[in-house]
Design a protein around this motif. Structure first.
Motif, mmCIF file in Angstrom:
data_model
loop_
_atom_site.group_PDB
_atom_site.id
_atom_site.type_symbol
_atom_site.label_atom_id
_atom_site.label_comp_id
_atom_site.label_asym_id
_atom_site.label_seq_id
_atom_site.Cartn_x
_atom_site.Cartn_y
_atom_site.Cartn_z
ATOM 1 N N ASN A 428 16.038 15.162 -19.096
ATOM 2 C CA ASN A 428 17.229 15.057 -19.846
ATOM 3 C C ASN A 428 17.502 13.669 -20.552
ATOM 4 N N VAL A 429 16.151 12.754 -20.936
ATOM 5 C CA VAL A 429 16.470 11.622 -21.621
ATOM 6 C C VAL A 429 15.933 11.865 -22.817
ATOM 7 N N ILE A 430 16.579 11.183 -23.791
ATOM 8 C CA ILE A 430 16.050 11.295 -25.303
ATOM 9 C C ILE A 430 15.845 9.805 -25.601
ATOM 10 N N MET A 431 14.531 9.740 -25.865
ATOM 11 C CA MET A 431 13.992 8.034 -26.107
ATOM 12 C C MET A 431 14.276 7.784 -27.530
ATOM 13 N N ARG A 432 15.462 7.351 -27.898
ATOM 14 C CA ARG A 432 16.096 6.924 -29.224
ATOM 15 C C ARG A 432 15.620 5.179 -29.155
ATOM 16 N N GLY A 433 15.076 4.928 -30.441
ATOM 17 C CA GLY A 433 14.924 3.598 -30.639
ATOM 18 C C GLY A 433 14.280 3.142 -32.087
ATOM 19 N N VAL A 434 13.967 1.922 -32.196
ATOM 20 C CA VAL A 434 13.246 1.426 -33.327
ATOM 21 C C VAL A 434 11.751 1.091 -33.164
ATOM 22 N N LEU A 435 11.055 1.862 -33.859
ATOM 23 C CA LEU A 435 9.437 1.679 -33.702
ATOM 24 C C LEU A 435 9.206 0.788 -34.955
ATOM 25 N N SER A 436 8.597 -0.426 -34.793
ATOM 26 C CA SER A 436 7.742 -1.293 -35.512
ATOM 27 C C SER A 436 6.502 -1.213 -35.526
ATOM 28 N N VAL A 437 5.824 -1.007 -36.719
ATOM 29 C CA VAL A 437 4.575 -0.589 -37.058
ATOM 30 C C VAL A 437 3.918 -1.898 -37.992
ATOM 31 N N THR A 438 3.192 -2.533 -37.718
ATOM 32 C CA THR A 438 2.318 -3.339 -38.587
ATOM 33 C C THR A 438 1.116 -2.821 -39.105
ATOM 34 N N VAL A 439 1.012 -2.592 -40.175
ATOM 35 C CA VAL A 439 -0.567 -2.179 -40.794
ATOM 36 C C VAL A 439 -1.216 -3.343 -41.155
ATOM 37 N N ILE A 440 -2.098 -3.891 -40.244
ATOM 38 C CA ILE A 440 -2.880 -5.205 -40.388
ATOM 39 C C ILE A 440 -3.886 -4.932 -41.346
ATOM 40 N N VAL A 458 -1.597 2.510 -47.721
ATOM 41 C CA VAL A 458 -1.277 3.242 -46.419
ATOM 42 C C VAL A 458 0.108 3.948 -46.718
ATOM 43 N N VAL A 459 0.260 5.107 -46.262
ATOM 44 C CA VAL A 459 1.531 5.973 -46.170
ATOM 45 C C VAL A 459 1.828 6.355 -44.742
ATOM 46 N N LEU A 460 2.989 5.744 -44.265
ATOM 47 C CA LEU A 460 3.349 5.969 -42.832
ATOM 48 C C LEU A 460 4.769 6.943 -42.827
ATOM 49 N N TYR A 461 4.815 7.862 -41.972
ATOM 50 C CA TYR A 461 6.164 8.617 -41.731
ATOM 51 C C TYR A 461 5.864 9.479 -40.441
ATOM 52 N N VAL A 473 -0.805 -1.675 -52.770
ATOM 53 C CA VAL A 473 -2.292 -1.363 -53.144
ATOM 54 C C VAL A 473 -3.033 -2.629 -53.115
ATOM 55 N N VAL A 474 -4.149 -2.593 -52.339
ATOM 56 C CA VAL A 474 -5.142 -3.707 -52.483
ATOM 57 C C VAL A 474 -6.386 -3.179 -53.190
ATOM 58 N N LEU A 478 -13.202 -2.297 -49.816
ATOM 59 C CA LEU A 478 -13.486 -1.362 -48.686
ATOM 60 C C LEU A 478 -12.781 -1.843 -47.374
ATOM 61 N N ASN A 479 -12.415 -3.070 -47.282
ATOM 62 C CA ASN A 479 -12.041 -3.859 -46.147
ATOM 63 C C ASN A 479 -10.779 -4.463 -46.477
ATOM 64 N N PRO A 480 -9.413 -3.586 -46.713
ATOM 65 C CA PRO A 480 -8.299 -4.414 -47.035
ATOM 66 C C PRO A 480 -7.748 -5.035 -46.031
ATOM 67 N N ILE A 481 -7.037 -6.049 -46.335
ATOM 68 C CA ILE A 481 -5.880 -6.632 -45.285
ATOM 69 C C ILE A 481 -4.364 -6.394 -46.114
ATOM 70 N N TRP A 482 -3.676 -5.969 -45.027
ATOM 71 C CA TRP A 482 -2.101 -5.654 -45.556
ATOM 72 C C TRP A 482 -1.121 -6.684 -44.984
ATOM 73 N N ASN A 483 -1.284 -6.646 -43.575
ATOM 74 C CA ASN A 483 -0.261 -7.504 -42.537
ATOM 75 C C ASN A 483 1.072 -6.833 -43.112
ATOM 76 N N GLN A 484 1.451 -5.828 -43.232
ATOM 77 C CA GLN A 484 2.926 -5.452 -43.596
ATOM 78 C C GLN A 484 3.563 -4.712 -42.761
ATOM 79 N N THR A 485 4.797 -5.037 -42.120
ATOM 80 C CA THR A 485 5.400 -4.483 -41.095
ATOM 81 C C THR A 485 6.757 -3.312 -41.605
ATOM 82 N N PHE A 486 6.600 -2.240 -40.919
ATOM 83 C CA PHE A 486 7.909 -1.289 -41.229
ATOM 84 C C PHE A 486 8.442 -0.659 -40.025
ATOM 85 N N ASP A 487 9.791 -0.587 -40.054
ATOM 86 C CA ASP A 487 10.562 -0.035 -39.083
ATOM 87 C C ASP A 487 11.118 1.345 -39.374
#
Length: 562
Positions: A428-440, A458-461, A473-474, A478-487
Motif C-alpha cells: 500500500n506504499v507509494i515510494m515518492r521521492g527525489v532521485l539524484s543521479v550523478t553521471v561521473i 548521456v541522456v537520462l529519463y 558533449v565531451v 572514448l573515456n569522457p568525464i562529466w561529473n554532472q548531477t540531475f534530479d
C-alpha cells in the motif's frame, strides 16, 4: 470410630496409589527419553565403534561384510519383501500422487486418475547407502538406487475435448538418490514415528506413453501435456525439500510438512538479444517464472510484440519454503497465438546464493534445456532483480536487515508498532521521492568516427516520466568525464525504471552507442551508492554513476483521499 478409621485408611491408600501412579508415569517418561537418546546415539555409531564395544565372538555375520557385500545383502532382502512393498507402495503412491495431478494438469487435460497401479515384480537395486549427520530428533539415510521396472500403470485421462483416453506408462527407468528422514524418535518399536520420503535432487526418470487400443498422435499435444504433468508432479512432490510423509506410529506429524520460511521479491526487468523464433518479423516474447511448478504459483508476464529486446518491468512475489535448496526458474517463450508457444530459452537462480535483505541484480544466460545443455547456441539473456527476506517469529515478515544498523527510508515507512516489517503494508506504499543521479564518467567507449574517437553525451529519463536530462558533449574521447548531477521527482519508485542512454554527437545528428536500464530498489534501500554499469548494445564501454535517494513516501489510500 471404625468408620473414621476406615475413611482415614482409604484416604491414605488413595493418596498412595495416586503418588505411585504419578511416579510410575514419570519413570516411564524418563525411560522413553533415555531410549530415544540411546537410539540416536547408536545411529551415529560406525562399524569400527561397534567392534570396539562388542567382543568378536558376538559379531553378527554382516559386520565383516564389505560395502559391496552389504548392498548385495540389502538387495537380496528387498527382493524377498518386494511383493509386500509393492502392495503398500502402490496404495501410498495412488493416494498421495493422484490429488496432486489436479494441480499440475495442463489446459488440455480435464482430469487424470489411476485406473491401474502396481509396481511390478522387479525390485529396485541399491548401489550405495549413507547415513547423514543428524540430531537427536531424527535420522537421515540416503540410498542410491536404480530401477528398470515392469510396472502396470494405466492412467484414465479425460481431455477438455470430452475424449476419454486410457494411457499406459511403460518402460520406466529411474536413477537417483532416495532420501529417508526417520523422525521423530520415539520409545516404541520401530523407534521412529514417521518416515519422510523424497529424492535428494531432481533425478533421471525415463518412460514412454501408449494409448491402450489407439495412437497417442490422435490428439495433437496430448503426449507432451501428459508427460509434462507427470514430470512436474514427480519434481514438486518428491524432490527435496518436498516429501511424502508416511506415519508409522499414530500421531500428529504436521510439523514435518513444508512451511513458508520467507518471501522472494522478483522484478522481471528486461531481456536482450533473444533468439528469433519467427521466420517473418521478430518473436513476441513473454516470461514464465516459478519456484514450484504449480499453476497457482506460476507467474506469467505480458507479451511484448515483435521485439527481441523486451522491457517488462514487472514485479512478482514467491513464497519460499527452503532457501537452501529451492531455486527460481525463468522460461522465455515466443507467443504463437492459437498455436502452442515455443520456448526461446530458460535459466535458473539458486536461492542459496541470495543474501537476506540485500538486492541482487543479475543477468542470466538463457539455455535450451536446464538439465541437458548440449545446445551451446546463444539464446539471449534475461535481467532480474531479486530480494529475499525470511519470515520472523511474528505473523507476517521479519525485518530484512540486521537490527544493529540504522533503518533505511523504505523500512521506516514499512515499520509498524506491533509487527516489525509488515509485508502486507508494503503493497500500500507509494515510494515518492527525489532521485539524484550523478553521471561521473564512461570508460572504453567504442570508436564512432573515422579518427577512432567519439563525441559522447548521456541522456537520462524515467520510463514512466516525460522529462529527459542531458549531459554536455565531451569531444574526441572514448573515456569522457562529466561529473554532472540531475534530479528527478519520482512518483512511484518501486515500479519505475531509470533509462540511461549514451549517444555520439554529430554535426548533422547523433548516433546511438548503448544504454543501461536500472531499477530503483537498491537506492531506495541503501539511500546512496556508486557503481559501474556495462553498456548494453555496445561493443564495449562502461558507465560510472552515483545515486542518492531523498524519500517522500505516501500511502495509496491517503493519496486517493487528497
Amino acid at each position: 470410630m471404625a468408620f473414621l478409621f476406615g475413611a482415614l485408611l482409604g484416604l491414605v491408600l488413595g493418596v498412595a496409589v495416586v503418588m505411585a501412579f504419578a511416579r510410575l508415569e514419570n519413570s516411564r517418561a524418563e525411560q522413553r527419553r533415555e531410549l530415544a537418546a540411546t537410539v540416536s546415539s547408536f545411529s551415529k555409531l560406525t562399524v569400527q565403534d561397534l567392534k570396539t564395544l562388542i567382543p568378536p565372538e558376538f559379531y553378527p555375520s554382516w559386520v565383516s561384510f564389505t560395502q559391496k557385500q552389504k548392498l548385495k545383502w540389502l538387495n537380496q532382502e528387498l527382493i524377498k519383501i518386494w511383493p509386500f512393498v509393492n502392495e503398500a507402495a502402490s496404495e501410498l503412491i495412488k493416494t498421495s500422487v493422484e490429488p496432486v495431478f489436479e494441480q499440475y494438469k495442463s489446459f488440455i487435460l480435464a482430469s487424470i486418475h489411476f485406473s491401474k497401479l502396481t509396481l511390478g515384480t522387479v525390485a529396485p537395486q541399491f548401489t550405495g547407502v549413507q547415513l547423514l549427520d543428524s540430531d537427536s530428533a531424527g535420522i537421515i539415510m540416503e540410498l542410491e538406487m536404480q530401477w528398470d521396472g515392469n510396472p502396470n500403470i494405466v492412467l484414465d485421462i479425460q481431455t477438455t475435448l470430452g475424449i476419454s483416453l486410457p494411457v499406459q506408462v511403460k518402460n520406466i527407468g529411474f536413477t537417483g538418490v532416495l532420501r529417508l528422514l526417520f523422525k521423530p524418535l520415539v520409545a516404541e518399536l520401530p523407534c521412529f514415528g514417521a518416515v519422510c520420503v523424497s529424492l535428494r535432487e531432481k533425478s533421471k526418470v525415463d518412460f514412454t506413453l501408449k494409448v491402450v487400443g489407439g495412437e497417442m498422435t490422435a490428439i495433437p499435444g496430448i503426449s507432451d501435456a501428459i508427460e509434462g504433468t507427470i514430470r512436474d508432479t514427480i519434481e514438486d512432490t518428491l524432490t527435496w525439500p518436498n516429501r511424502i510423509i508416511v506415519p508409522i506410529v499414530p500421531g500428529d506429524y504436521s510439523d514435518l510438512e513444508l512451511k513458508p520460511v520467507g518471501l522472494l521479491e522478483v522484478k522481471l526487468v528486461e531481456a536482450r538479444d533473444l533468439k528469433n523464433k519467427d521466420l517473418v518479423g521478430k518473436s513476441d516474447p513473454f516470461a514464465v517464472l516459478y519456484i514450484r511448478p504449480l499453476s497457482a504459483k506460476t507467474k506469467k508476464s505480458k507479451t511484448i510484440n515483435n521485439d527481441l529486446n523486451p522491457i517488462w518491468n514487472e514485479h512478482y512475489e514467491f513464497v519460499v519454503e527452503d532457501s537452501s535448496t529451492q531455486h527460481l526458474t525463468v522460461k522465455i517463450y515466443d507467443d504463437e497465438g492459437l498455436q502452442p508457444s515455443e520456448i526461446i530459452g530458460c535459466a535458473r537462480v539458486e536461492l542459496a546464493g541470495l543474501q537476506p535483505g540485500k538486492v541482487k541484480d543479475v543477468w542470466l544466460e538463457l539455455v535450451k534445456d536446464l538439465e541437458i545443455q548440449r545446445d551451446k547456441k546463444p539464446r539471449g539473456q534475461v535481467h532480474l532483480e531479486l530480494l529475499y527476506y525470511p519470515f520472523g517469529k511474528q505473523e507476517g515478515g521479519s525485518n530484512p536487515f540486521a537490527s544493529q544498523i540504522q533503518l533505511t527510508s523504505l523500512e521506516k515507512v514499512l515499520k509498524t508498532e506491533s509487527n516489525g516489517f509488515d509485508v502486507n503494508q508494503r503493497k500500500n506504499v507509494i515510494m515518492r521521492g527525489v532521485l539524484s543521479v550523478t553521471v561521473i564518467s564512461a570508460e572504453d567507449l567504442p570508436a564512432m568516427d573515422v579518427m577512432g574517437k567519439a563525441d559522447p553525451f548521456v541522456v537520462l529519463y524515467l520510463k514512466k516520466g516525460e522529462t529527459k536530462k542531458k549531459t554536455r558533449v565531451v569531444t574526441e574521447t572514448l573515456n569522457p568525464i562529466w561529473n554532472q548531477t540531475f534530479d528527478f521527482v519520482v512518483e512511484d519508485a518501486l515500479h519505475d525504471l531509470l533509462m540511461v542512454e549514451v549517444w555520439d554527437h554529430d554535426t548533422f545528428g547523433k548516433d546511438y552507442i548503448g544504454r543501461c536500464i536500472l531499477t530503483l530498489t537498491r537506492v531506495i534501500l541503501e539511500g546512496e551508492f556508486q557503481d559501474t554499469y556495462v553498456l548494453q548494445g555496445a561493443k564495449s564501454g562502461k558507465l560510472n554513476l552515483h545515486f542518492k535517494w531523498t524519500p517522500q513516501p505516501i500511502y495509496r489510500d491517503r493519496d486517493r483521499d487528497q
